[in-house]
Design a protein around this motif. Structure first.
Motif, short mmCIF file in Angstrom:
data_model
loop_
_atom_site.label_atom_id
_atom_site.label_comp_id
_atom_site.label_asym_id
_atom_site.label_seq_id
_atom_site.Cartn_x
_atom_site.Cartn_y
_atom_site.Cartn_z
N LEU A 112 0.81 -1.23 0.00
CA LEU A 112 0.00 0.00 0.00
C LEU A 112 0.84 1.27 0.00
CD1 LEU A 112 -2.95 -0.89 2.42
CD2 LEU A 112 -3.02 -0.59 -0.05
N GLY A 113 1.91 1.26 0.76
CA GLY A 113 2.72 2.47 0.86
C GLY A 113 3.53 2.77 -0.38
N PRO A 116 0.33 3.80 -6.18
CA PRO A 116 -0.52 4.99 -6.20
C PRO A 116 -1.69 4.82 -5.24
CG PRO A 116 -0.02 4.26 -8.43
CD PRO A 116 0.53 3.23 -7.51
N ARG A 117 -2.04 5.89 -4.54
CA ARG A 117 -3.08 5.82 -3.52
C ARG A 117 -4.40 5.28 -4.07
NH1 ARG A 117 -0.51 5.28 0.99
NH2 ARG A 117 0.22 7.16 2.02
N GLY A 120 -4.32 1.49 -4.54
CA GLY A 120 -4.34 0.80 -3.25
C GLY A 120 -5.71 0.84 -2.61
#
Lengths: 278, 264
Positions: A112-113, A116-117, A120
């Motif tokens: 996730l980190g 791209p947001r 995720g």
């Protein structure tokens, strides 16, 4: 190269009780460090601060840098702390997997980190990320359990899934908060061996808090001992000797006869979820 | 060591029993007072028992001659309940999370909770009457009425489930560098999903019941016919309508119980 973790004059107070006193610590790249000390000595608190999961005192709280970037200073988390956490793998005593998700999904959360947001958030992991998660699972010896629900695994297996999550995360630093305290001896040995292998093969810096000093001596080169919120010893793990350990644990036990019996969870500071803060 | 807690003295015990007596006295005073207000008259049941018997006899045998219409309207009623519930669920998910004190700071959850309280405190019938004025007679007014009331209820129930979660997995997700929204999606929602589904199904059941009455104020469904039958003293038809409602509501209860067991 400069230190991977640099803690400077860290102070933390819970209510009226001060947990950490002017603590300074620096960890070099590729080290495997054991943090030891009795219950309540502040080792877990220190580790939570390094990952930015807890915040130091507002006045005179000190500062923490990881990989040359500031995690927090004077009681304020860096605004980019979420990006920074992607480089820090964290292993919890209680594993903290999402029980209703599958083992593979839990490991994928490690990505996730680094993606791209939006992708995720929608859970659109691509083939490369799935491959990476499966490789991480294979490395901890659990590839065949990928589709099982995480809650159905034993404690030792769950902890290995948590390590696979940190591997999938491609963390440059792994912080392990009493990773073996709730495991049987065989699982504990396996987990410590995996952490030591990651440290040796990938050059990942590992800091691990431990109750059992014999594990610290077997798997870590360096040991840092905390006593009542201060660093009591910092040196080679092999040189921890019996007299010193009596001093480290014995005196503490005399001070607080109940501390050894209290359940660990009850003593821990309550973890607020307040997302808005972090 | 000296004892810190002293045994209760006789004085204290006497005082407590007096207080208890006063409390019970007050309770009975309120009951008697409400008897007046509610014009309670159990004698009427006996005095007018012959009337009641004739009235009850009018209900039987039930008149199912219009059963096709009843069934059609009952289906509309379920459709009203379905849409009212689904819209409410969609809105209650974000609102429920924004009502949870372990997720957001007080200045977010306090105002939203007050708005949800307002949605809950006014009955669906009242909302139905207002929406009949706003969007006209028909089922859509019923959908909107159920939607608002149910949003208030579900947001509260959803928030209660969120407040009871284990913070561990959320922290586990946070430690990977996830965003705040991702912490909720992967850390919170998997934990609360079974409860959320269960609450939603339960609200659907109660909304089917509510949808049968919103029709009485003109908001569509079987309630419209029911109201006309009662006002027209057509009790044999009323009886048939009540039987249709009981059968359908029971059937849906059974189905949703089966569904609920799948998720818990």
């Amino acid at each position: 190269m400069s230190a991977v973790i640099r803690v400077e004059s860290l102070n933390k107070t819970f209510g009226r009780k001060q947990a950490l006193f002017d603590l300074a610590l620096s960890v070099e790249p590729g080290e495997m460090v054991a943090l030891i000390g009795a219950s309540g000595s502040g080792k877990s608190t220190l580790l939570r601060h390094v990952a930015g999961l807890a915040c130091c005192d507002r006045s005179g709280g000190g500062s923490i840098q990881v990989l040359g970037r500031e995690v927090q200073a004077a009681g304020r988390l860096n605004g980019e702390v979420r990006r920074l956490r992607a480089d820090i793998g964290y292993i919890f005593q209680q594993f903290n997997l999402v029980g209703r998700l599958s083992v593979l999904q839990n490991v994928l959360l490690g990505c996730l980190g680094r993606m791209p947001r939006w992708r995720g958030t929608l859970g659109l992991f691509n083939a490369e990320e799935k491959q990476r998660a499966l490789q991480a699972l294979a490395r901890v010896g659990l590839a065949d359990l990928a589709q099982q629900r995480a809650s159905t695994l034993s404690g030792g297996q769950q902890q290995r899934v948590a390590i696979a999550r940190a591997l999938c995360q491609r963390a440059k630093v792994i912080l392990a908060d009493e990773p073996i305290a709730s495991l049987d001896p065989e699982s504990a040995r396996k987990v410590m061996q995996i952490l030591a292998d990651i440290n040796r093969e990938d050059g990942t810096t590992v800091v691990v808090t431990l109750h059992q000093v014999d594990y610290a001596m077997r798997y870590c080169q360096r040991a840092v001992a905390l006593k009542a919120g201060r660093i009591h010893y910092d040196g080679a793990a092999a040189e921890l000797h019996a007299n010193f350990l009596n001093d480290l644990y014995g005196a503490e036990l005399l001070d607080e006869p109940q501390s050894a019996e209290k359940p660990r969870r009850a003593r821990k500071p309550k973890v607020p979820l307040a997302l808005a803060k972090a | 060591m000296t004892t810190l807690t002293t045994a209760p003295t006789p004085d204290l015990i006497a005082k407590r029993s007096w207080l208890q007596l006063i409390g019970w006295g007050l309770f009975f005073v309120v009951l008697a007072w409400s008897w007046q207000g509610a014009e309670m008259n159990p004698l009427a049941l006996i005095r007018d028992s012959s009337n009641m018997a004739t009235f009850a006899a009018d209900f039987f045998p039930p008149d199912f001659s219009d059963w096709e219409l009843y069934l059609k309207e009952m289906i509309v009623t379920v459709q009203i309940a379905l849409w009212g519930t689904v819209l409410a669920i969609v809105l209650a998910i974000p609102l429920g999370i924004l009502c949870s004190e372990n997720i957001v700071p007080w200045w977010v959850y306090q105002p939203i909770r007050r708005v949800m309280d307002a949605c809950r405190s006014i009955n669906e019938m009242v909302f139905a009457m207002l929406f009949v004025v706003a969007v006209g007679l028909g089922p859509f007014a019923g959908v909107l009425a159920l939607f608002i009331g149910t949003t208030g209820v579900l947001a509260k129930l959803f928030a209660e489930a969120v407040e009871a979660i284990d913070p561990g997995p959320v922290e586990g997700v946070r430690a990977t560098g996830a965003s705040a929204l991702q912490e909720v999606i992967y850390g919170v929602i998997p934990q609360v999903l079974p409860l959320w589904i269960s609450y939603s199904l339960y609200r659907f059941e109660s909304n089917v019941r509510s949808a049968t009455v919103v029709g009485m104020v003109g908001a569509g469904g079987i309630g419209v016919i029911l109201w006309e039958a009662i006002r027209g003293f057509q009790f044999a038809q009323t009886c048939a309508l009540l039987i249709v409602i009981i059968l359908v509501v029971s059937l849906l209860d059974i189905i949703s119980q089966r569904l609920r067991k799948q998720f818990i």
